[in-house]
Scaffold this motif. Structure first.
Motif, PDB file in Angstrom:
ATOM      1  N   ALA A  76       0.800  -1.219   0.058  1.00 12.86           N
ATOM      2  CA  ALA A  76      -0.029  -0.017   0.068  1.00 12.86           C
ATOM      3  C   ALA A  76       0.747   1.203  -0.138  1.00 12.86           C
ATOM      4  CB  ALA A  76      -0.892  -0.026   1.217  1.00 12.86           C
ATOM      5  N   VAL A  77       1.912   1.282   0.899  1.00 11.73           N
ATOM      6  CA  VAL A  77       2.932   2.170   0.884  1.00 11.73           C
ATOM      7  C   VAL A  77       3.555   2.496  -0.653  1.00 11.73           C
ATOM      8  CG1 VAL A  77       5.000   3.204   1.813  1.00 11.73           C
ATOM      9  CG2 VAL A  77       3.367   2.397   3.335  1.00 11.73           C
ATOM     10  N   ILE A  78       4.017   1.275  -1.451  1.00 11.45           N
ATOM     11  CA  ILE A  78       4.678   1.417  -2.491  1.00 11.45           C
ATOM     12  C   ILE A  78       3.600   2.140  -3.404  1.00 11.45           C
ATOM     13  CG2 ILE A  78       5.667   0.079  -4.318  1.00 11.45           C
ATOM     14  CD1 ILE A  78       6.707  -1.785  -2.290  1.00 11.45           C
ATOM     15  N   ARG A  79       2.379   1.624  -3.415  1.00 14.33           N
ATOM     16  CA  ARG A  79       1.551   2.021  -4.379  1.00 14.33           C
ATOM     17  C   ARG A  79       1.275   3.600  -4.449  1.00 14.33           C
ATOM     18  NH1 ARG A  79      -4.652   0.181  -4.257  1.00 14.33           N
ATOM     19  NH2 ARG A  79      -4.834   1.584  -2.433  1.00 14.33           N
ATOM     20  N   LYS A  80       1.535   4.147  -3.285  1.00 14.16           N
ATOM     21  CA  LYS A  80       1.228   5.803  -3.321  1.00 14.16           C
ATOM     22  C   LYS A  80       2.697   6.429  -3.838  1.00 14.16           C
ATOM     23  CE  LYS A  80      -2.437   5.673  -0.148  1.00 14.16           C
ATOM     24  NZ  LYS A  80      -3.279   6.765  -1.000  1.00 14.16           N
ATOM     25  N   SER A  81       3.888   5.872  -3.930  1.00 14.31           N
ATOM     26  CA  SER A  81       5.047   6.498  -4.082  1.00 14.31           C
ATOM     27  C   SER A  81       5.148   6.659  -5.585  1.00 14.31           C
ATOM     28  CB  SER A  81       6.175   5.641  -3.489  1.00 14.31           C
ATOM     29  OG  SER A  81       6.361   4.306  -4.384  1.00 14.31           O
ATOM     30  N   ALA A  82       6.273   7.633  -5.984  1.00 14.80           N
ATOM     31  CA  ALA A  82       6.487   8.052  -7.025  1.00 14.80           C
ATOM     32  C   ALA A  82       7.299   7.113  -7.803  1.00 14.80           C
ATOM     33  CB  ALA A  82       7.170   9.309  -7.242  1.00 14.80           C
ATOM     34  N   LEU A  83       8.186   6.417  -6.981  1.00 13.02           N
ATOM     35  CA  LEU A  83       9.236   5.213  -7.710  1.00 13.02           C
ATOM     36  C   LEU A  83       9.542   4.385  -6.523  1.00 13.02           C
ATOM     37  CD1 LEU A  83      11.990   6.371  -9.944  1.00 13.02           C
ATOM     38  CD2 LEU A  83      12.586   5.466  -8.020  1.00 13.02           C
ATOM     39  N   LEU A  84      10.106   3.489  -6.743  1.00  9.48           N
ATOM     40  CA  LEU A  84      10.717   2.367  -5.774  1.00  9.48           C
ATOM     41  C   LEU A  84      12.474   2.268  -6.217  1.00  9.48           C
ATOM     42  CD1 LEU A  84      10.619   0.144  -3.562  1.00  9.48           C
ATOM     43  CD2 LEU A  84      10.590  -1.641  -5.248  1.00  9.48           C
ATOM     44  N   VAL A  85      13.185   2.389  -5.132  1.00 11.11           N
ATOM     45  CA  VAL A  85      14.657   2.233  -5.617  1.00 11.11           C
ATOM     46  C   VAL A  85      15.000   0.847  -4.691  1.00 11.11           C
ATOM     47  CG1 VAL A  85      17.065   2.935  -5.376  1.00 11.11           C
ATOM     48  CG2 VAL A  85      15.250   4.510  -5.690  1.00 11.11           C
ATOM     49  N   SER A  86      15.436  -0.203  -5.527  1.00 11.74           N
ATOM     50  CA  SER A  86      15.714  -1.508  -4.687  1.00 11.74           C
ATOM     51  C   SER A  86      16.623  -2.244  -5.358  1.00 11.74           C
ATOM     52  CB  SER A  86      14.229  -2.196  -4.639  1.00 11.74           C
ATOM     53  OG  SER A  86      14.423  -3.634  -4.057  1.00 11.74           O
ATOM     54  N   GLY A  87      17.316  -3.342  -4.795  1.00 11.29           N
ATOM     55  CA  GLY A  87      17.889  -4.257  -5.203  1.00 11.29           C
ATOM     56  C   GLY A  87      17.066  -5.353  -5.908  1.00 11.29           C
ATOM     57  N   ASP A  88      17.590  -6.538  -6.306  1.00 17.05           N
ATOM     58  CA  ASP A  88      16.930  -7.481  -6.849  1.00 17.05           C
ATOM     59  C   ASP A  88      16.106  -8.008  -5.793  1.00 17.05           C
ATOM     60  OD1 ASP A  88      15.733  -9.981  -8.005  1.00 17.05           O
ATOM     61  OD2 ASP A  88      17.838 -10.641  -8.531  1.00 17.05           O
ATOM     62  N   SER A  89      14.851  -8.067  -5.684  1.00 17.80           N
ATOM     63  CA  SER A  89      14.185  -8.450  -4.301  1.00 17.80           C
ATOM     64  C   SER A  89      12.504  -8.835  -4.836  1.00 17.80           C
ATOM     65  CB  SER A  89      14.386  -7.315  -3.287  1.00 17.80           C
ATOM     66  OG  SER A  89      13.492  -6.113  -3.727  1.00 17.80           O
ATOM     67  N   GLY A  90      12.079  -9.409  -3.696  1.00 16.70           N
ATOM     68  CA  GLY A  90      10.529  -9.414  -3.927  1.00 16.70           C
ATOM     69  C   GLY A  90       9.766  -8.340  -3.719  1.00 16.70           C
ATOM     70  N   VAL A  91      10.241  -7.371  -3.082  1.00 23.58           N
ATOM     71  CA  VAL A  91       9.604  -5.977  -2.906  1.00 23.58           C
ATOM     72  C   VAL A  91       9.744  -5.364  -4.320  1.00 23.58           C
ATOM     73  CG1 VAL A  91       9.846  -3.767  -1.893  1.00 23.58           C
ATOM     74  CG2 VAL A  91       9.872  -5.779  -0.303  1.00 23.58           C
ATOM     75  N   LEU A  92      10.905  -5.164  -5.028  1.00 26.28           N
ATOM     76  CA  LEU A  92      10.908  -4.785  -6.198  1.00 26.28           C
ATOM     77  C   LEU A  92       9.863  -5.312  -7.101  1.00 26.28           C
ATOM     78  CD1 LEU A  92      12.402  -3.338  -8.867  1.00 26.28           C
ATOM     79  CD2 LEU A  92      13.650  -5.585  -8.880  1.00 26.28           C
ATOM     80  N   HIS A  93       9.607  -6.619  -6.907  1.00 27.04           N
ATOM     81  CA  HIS A  93       8.566  -7.102  -8.229  1.00 27.04           C
ATOM     82  C   HIS A  93       7.041  -6.889  -7.710  1.00 27.04           C
ATOM     83  CE1 HIS A  93      11.865  -9.197  -9.669  1.00 27.04           C
ATOM     84  NE2 HIS A  93      12.113 -10.072  -8.578  1.00 27.04           N
ATOM     85  N   ILE A  94       6.949  -6.672  -6.363  1.00 28.15           N
ATOM     86  CA  ILE A  94       5.524  -6.032  -5.777  1.00 28.15           C
ATOM     87  C   ILE A  94       5.282  -4.607  -6.613  1.00 28.15           C
ATOM     88  CG2 ILE A  94       4.388  -5.065  -3.903  1.00 28.15           C
ATOM     89  CD1 ILE A  94       5.692  -7.264  -2.198  1.00 28.15           C
TER      90      ILE A  94
END
Length: 374
Positions: A267-285
């Motif tokens: 839910a937090v990620i959906r409201k963000s402008a962008l995600l910065v992440s390594g190769d991870s499950g959160v990236l794919h979310i």
């Protein structure tokens, strides 16, 4: 991690013998069009996310059919983000596993890529149609074994499992994950701490040390964003709390690591402008939610896992020794994970500003700036 090692150890020790025995289990005969499906998905979050478009395609082809999933505790929450799924059982909870085996299914699809025990579980259901990847002895247990390649994008690999059902691969529509109302409300409440500012989400975590980029570098990205008037929100588990505090130490945002469930993180990620992440499950979310990403790849296979499309920028140094991960296993690195450590904060800052500019979050002049690590 201890339970994960135990499951892999069991598969290695008894998997081949179990496959040989299970091959003698008789199956039921098919009776008309399939009305019930079971998809087996042990493993991590990334695989679970990439499986959702395949589940949607099944529901489109057979709208009256029921779809259950047999997952692990560590990835099962992802399937709560798909309204097409009726029930989620747990592969690593014996009572739920036995309940699954007592349920009658017309089609069972084992989506595991390598380990054998999930194929044994599929055979034990005695479903008339058994589909799975033919990567080793496990192929003996399926009515329809499917070839698998580590060079295919994972969403495409899962779609290949539908070929025996006559379901053709279709273009994936984004977003394909849905946030439950309660999680959306909780995420919104937590974001009040940034007082309505535009923000970028950072996930500093990783499943293995070789995929970690480091809080200090992520902190430089946070400082750059703060200079542009963009806040940072750090997400992650309890194990990421310390890194989160370091990243926002300069007052650049808020650390939510350890404070959210997986659906609340989404839910937090959906409201963000962008995600910065390594190769991870959160990236794919983030990809499943249709959120732009800047991702850092090293040991992992970018060809298989990196996000596709012009809303995603992938940084991969392409060293001769990478990728080194094969079927989810990464060997110890003799050169201190240079594939990740050679990625500079300047590169990531530039990618972030370019993508924020391209998506209209920043004015076009900002995308031309150069950011120095000094």
């Amino acid at each position: 991690m201890g339970q994960l090692r135990l499951l892999k150890g069991l598969d290695s020790c008894v998997g081949r013998i179990a496959v040989w025995i299970a091959a003698f289990i008789p199956q039921r005969l098919p009776a008309g069009p399939p009305a019930s499906f079971l998809l087996i998905r042990p493993g991590g979050i990334g695989d679970a996310v990439h499986l959702i478009p395949t589940i949607s395609a099944i529901k489109t082809a057979y709208p009256d059919a029921t779809i259950d999933v047999l997952a692990e505790k560590r990835n099962s929450a992802i399937f709560r983000l798909s309204p097409q799924i009726r029930r989620v059982f747990h592969y690593d909870r014996p009572a739920e596993l036995f309940r699954t085996l007592r349920t009658t299914y017309d089609v069972v699809i084992d989506t595991e890529q390598w380990h054998r025990l999930s194929a044994v579980v599929a055979r034990l259901t005695r479903a008339p149609v058994l589909i799975g990847f033919a990567t080793n002895e496990r192929a003996r247990l399926f009515t329809h074994p499917i070839a698998y390649s580590q060079d295919y994008y994972e969403i495409d690999s899962f779609f290949r499992l539908l070929a025996p059902l006559g379901i053709e691969q279709r273009e994936v529509s984004f977003p394909f994950l849905a946030i439950p109302r309660e999680a959306a409300e909780r995420g919104g409440a937590l974001l009040r701490e940034i007082k309505g500012k535009t923000f970028v989400t950072i996930f500093p975590g990783a499943s293995i040390p070789e995929r970690r980029w480091g809080a200090e570098r992520f902190g430089k990205v946070a400082e750059m964003l703060a200079a542009l008037g963009v806040a940072v929100v750090v997400v992650g588990g309890k194990e990421d709390e310390g890194q989160g505090e370091m990243i926002v130490a300069g007052g650049t945002g808020v650390n939510l690591a350890g404070r959210t469930s997986l659906s609340e993180t989404a839910a937090v990620i959906r409201k963000s402008a962008l995600l910065v992440s390594g190769d991870s499950g959160v990236l794919h979310i983030a990809v499943g939610l249709g959120v732009p990403t800047v991702s850092l790849f090293g040991p992992g296979r970018a060809k298989k896992w990196a996000p596709r499309g012009d809303r995603h920028l992938v940084i991969d140094k392409g060293l001769p020794c990478s990728p080194c991960t094969t079927f989810g296993t990464t060997p110890p690195c003799p050169i201190a994970a240079r594939c990740m450590n050679d990625i500079t904060a300047d590169e990531v800052c530039t990618a972030v500003t370019v993508l924020l500019t391209a998506t209209g979050v920043l004015p076009s002049c900002c995308g031309k700036n150069e950011w120095s690590e000094s």
